[in-house]
Design an enzyme around this catalytic site. Structure first.
Site, PDB file in Angstrom:
ATOM      1  N   LYS A  59      -0.018   9.677  -4.908  1.00  0.00           N
ATOM      2  CA  LYS A  59      -1.599   8.961  -4.930  1.00  0.00           C
ATOM      3  C   LYS A  59      -1.328   7.506  -5.620  1.00  0.00           C
ATOM      4  O   LYS A  59      -1.143   7.565  -6.853  1.00  0.00           O
ATOM      5  CB  LYS A  59      -2.566   9.852  -5.183  1.00  0.00           C
ATOM      6  CG  LYS A  59      -2.860  10.951  -4.384  1.00  0.00           C
ATOM      7  CD  LYS A  59      -4.080  11.772  -5.014  1.00  0.00           C
ATOM      8  CE  LYS A  59      -4.272  13.068  -4.092  1.00  0.00           C
ATOM      9  NZ  LYS A  59      -4.761  12.823  -2.857  1.00  0.00           N
TER      10      LYS A  59
ATOM     11  N   ARG B 227      -3.345  22.423   3.176  1.00  0.00           N
ATOM     12  CA  ARG B 227      -3.055  23.019   4.352  1.00  0.00           C
ATOM     13  C   ARG B 227      -1.619  23.755   4.313  1.00  0.00           C
ATOM     14  O   ARG B 227      -1.827  25.094   4.998  1.00  0.00           O
ATOM     15  CB  ARG B 227      -3.182  21.975   5.429  1.00  0.00           C
ATOM     16  CG  ARG B 227      -2.224  21.097   5.544  1.00  0.00           C
ATOM     17  CD  ARG B 227      -2.416  19.850   6.319  1.00  0.00           C
ATOM     18  NE  ARG B 227      -3.521  19.044   5.967  1.00  0.00           N
ATOM     19  CZ  ARG B 227      -3.795  17.978   6.649  1.00  0.00           C
ATOM     20  NH1 ARG B 227      -3.584  17.586   7.588  1.00  0.00           N
ATOM     21  NH2 ARG B 227      -4.805  17.224   6.038  1.00  0.00           N
TER      22      ARG B 227
END
Ligand code: BES
Ligand code: MN
Ligand code: ZN
Length: 498
Positions: A272, A345
């Site tokens: 990030k 996920r």
């Protein structure tokens, strides 16, 4: 210092304040102590308060109590449970400031529009939510040298509101658990810390707790959970909390709650840009499931409920997973990693596959801070939902409406499922295009909900709730800045109405 809130019946013993929740232009009825004196005070003060606005009036006579805190509700016809929650929260903040320790709450001027149980619950919600604060890590600089003694707040309520009020406080304990854990920083709240916390919570509340540690996860071939947590400061794990009341024998199929617990999300090698500021909140889905299990046990619900949380820290080191890795989940589905920042996920995939196979649930709800896309689409007040069952979705929407945790549906179909298929593995975790990016997350998860999921849209009733926007707030009268516990009250309400 945060207070213990104690419900009490209305007695003749004076309290520190009368808290009067009143719509605009309402006249105090005979139920209010000394209504004439109050009416004249209200008249003199010309009190037409907008929703949540407060005003303190002082009686001088013999009336009980000497101080009345009037909280505006706005137009009577527009008052909802949320208006009451916010009014009660505003009142609590005033009582704190004035250092009062007992208050008598009354709602005036709403007629029969809201039942006592509903009013009691909304007041309880407002007090429980506004009472939360997180100061465990205030140190030498912020702490007073002599610690304040915890102060209790006794709350008098009419008889018909007390059961709802007590129920709200019990649920509120679960919300506080979720918010406290969520606020706990990532250097403390790592997967191991949270697993230990769950064990202690289970002991205290009568839940059953099983920890699937990394060794067991390897045996079970949980390739997603293990990959995401491979570089974490403690190994990843899965925690199962079970509420199995004797009364559930006739309805053995549980409600399954699943939560994403990424204790910190750096993005991994798909790092990030900002280093992950605020990504301690990437565990909120899991913490909210833990909080919901706490609330469900507190209420001793009749419904059997299983909560599963996947705990992993998404970090970088020699052991970390890479882009281009191909992983195999515990249901045999494979996935090429196209982005290590689409990690939630991967953790949830193993939780959903393991949970549906092991517990054969009647319904599955998962909570996850899954995508930035949902924040762009819906903002910070409404969560995105995707579902395989209109019936279950209807119940989730209703529960959300009742408790003030609103959700909004986005679509899921075979086209979106196809977007997630890859060339060298069954799936990739992020499609090459960013289109429908929040829905891509839902579509990916749909390959793991039940035995038929790898081949078709699951038949198991399932709702995926993306709480990336709603998991934390910038702060308002109801909740201070920080985690919200969004989903604890929704899941508890759902479990009590299934
Ligand atoms: N934890 C983030 C999602 C998130 C973003 C939560 C902002 C709260 C606020 C998640 O793991 C993530 O990084 N998602 C990516 C997915 C993408 C790489 C496919 C995203 O949303 O950009
Ligand atoms: Mn991420
Ligand atoms: Zn994440």
């Amino acid at each position: 210092m945060y207070r213990k809130i104690k419900p009490a019946p209305v007695t003749s013993k004076p309290t520190d304040a009368l808290v009067l929740l009143m719509p605009a232009k309402a006249e105090p009825t005979a139920a209010v102590p000394d209504p004439l004196a109050l009416a004249s005070l209200l008249g003199q003060a010309d009190v037409t308060l907008s929703p949540g606005q407060t005003r303190t009036l002082y009686h001088t006579g013999r009336s009980r109590p000497g101080r009345t805190l009037v909280v505006g509700l706005g137009e009577a016809e527009k008052v909802t449970a949320d208006t009451i929650r916010r009014a009660a929260a505003g009142a609590l903040r005033e009582l704190f400031t004035a250092k009062l320790t007992s208050a008598s709450f009354m709602v005036e001027g709403l007629g029969e529009s809201m039942a006592g149980a509903q009013l009691g619950r909304a007041i309880g919600d407002g007090l429980a939510l506004a009472n939360f604060g997180f100061d465990s890590y205030h140190g030498k600089s912020k702490r007073p040298t002599k610690p304040d003694k915890p102060i209790n707040l006794t709350v008098e309520l009419p008889a018909d509101q007390r059961a709802g009020f007590k129920q709200a406080l019990k649920i509120g304990e679960g919300v506080t658990t979720a918010r406290t854990l969520s606020a706990t920083p990532p250097n403390i709240a790592n997967p191991l810390y949270i697993a230990r916390y769950c064990k202690a919570l289970a002991k205290k509340t009568g839940l059953k707790c099983t920890v699937i540690d990394a060794r067991k996860a390897k045996e079970l071939k949980m390739g997603g959970l293990l990959a995401v947590g491979a570089a974490g400061s403690t190994p990843p794990c899965m925690v199962v909390l079970e509420w199995s009341p004797g009364s559930a024998k006739t309805k053995p199929k549980p409600l399954l709650l699943v939560g994403k617990g990424v204790t910190f999300d750096t993005g991994g090698y798909s790092l990030k840009g900002d280093g992950g500021k605020g990504m301690k909140y990437d565990k909120c889905g899991a913490m909210n499931v833990i909080g919901a299990m706490h609330a469900i046990a507190n209420l001793k619900l009749k419904q059997r409920v299983v909560g599963i949380v996947g705990l992993a820290e998404n970090m970088i080191d020699r052991e970390a997973y890479r882009v281009d890795d191909i992983l195999t989940f515990c249901n045999g589905v494979t996935c090429e990693v196209t982005n290590t920042d689409a990690e939630g996920r991967l953790v949830l995939a193993d939780c959903l596959a393991y949970g549906t196979k092991t517990y054969k649930p009647a319904a599955v709800i998962d909570f996850a801070t899954l995508t930035g896309g949902v924040v762009v689409a819906l903002g910070k007040k409404i969560a995105g939902v995707w579902s395989t069952s209109d019936e279950l979705l209807g119940k989730v929407k209703d529960a959300g409406q009742t408790v003030g945790e609103p959700v909004w549906q986005l679509p899921l179909n075979d086209d979106y499922r196809k977007m997630m298929q890859a060339k060298h593995a069954d799936l990739h975790n992020s499609a090459p295009v960013r289109e429908a990016h929040a829905t891509q997350g839902a579509a990916f998860l749909s390959y793991f909900v039940g035995q038929d999921a790898p081949k078709q849209i699951p038949t198991t009733p399932w709702v995926h709730i993306d709480i990336a926007g709603t998991s934390n707030t910038d702060g308002d009268v109801l909740m201070e800045k920080g985690p919200t516990g969004f989903g604890v009250r929704l899941a508890t309400e759902l479990a009590s109405t299934l």
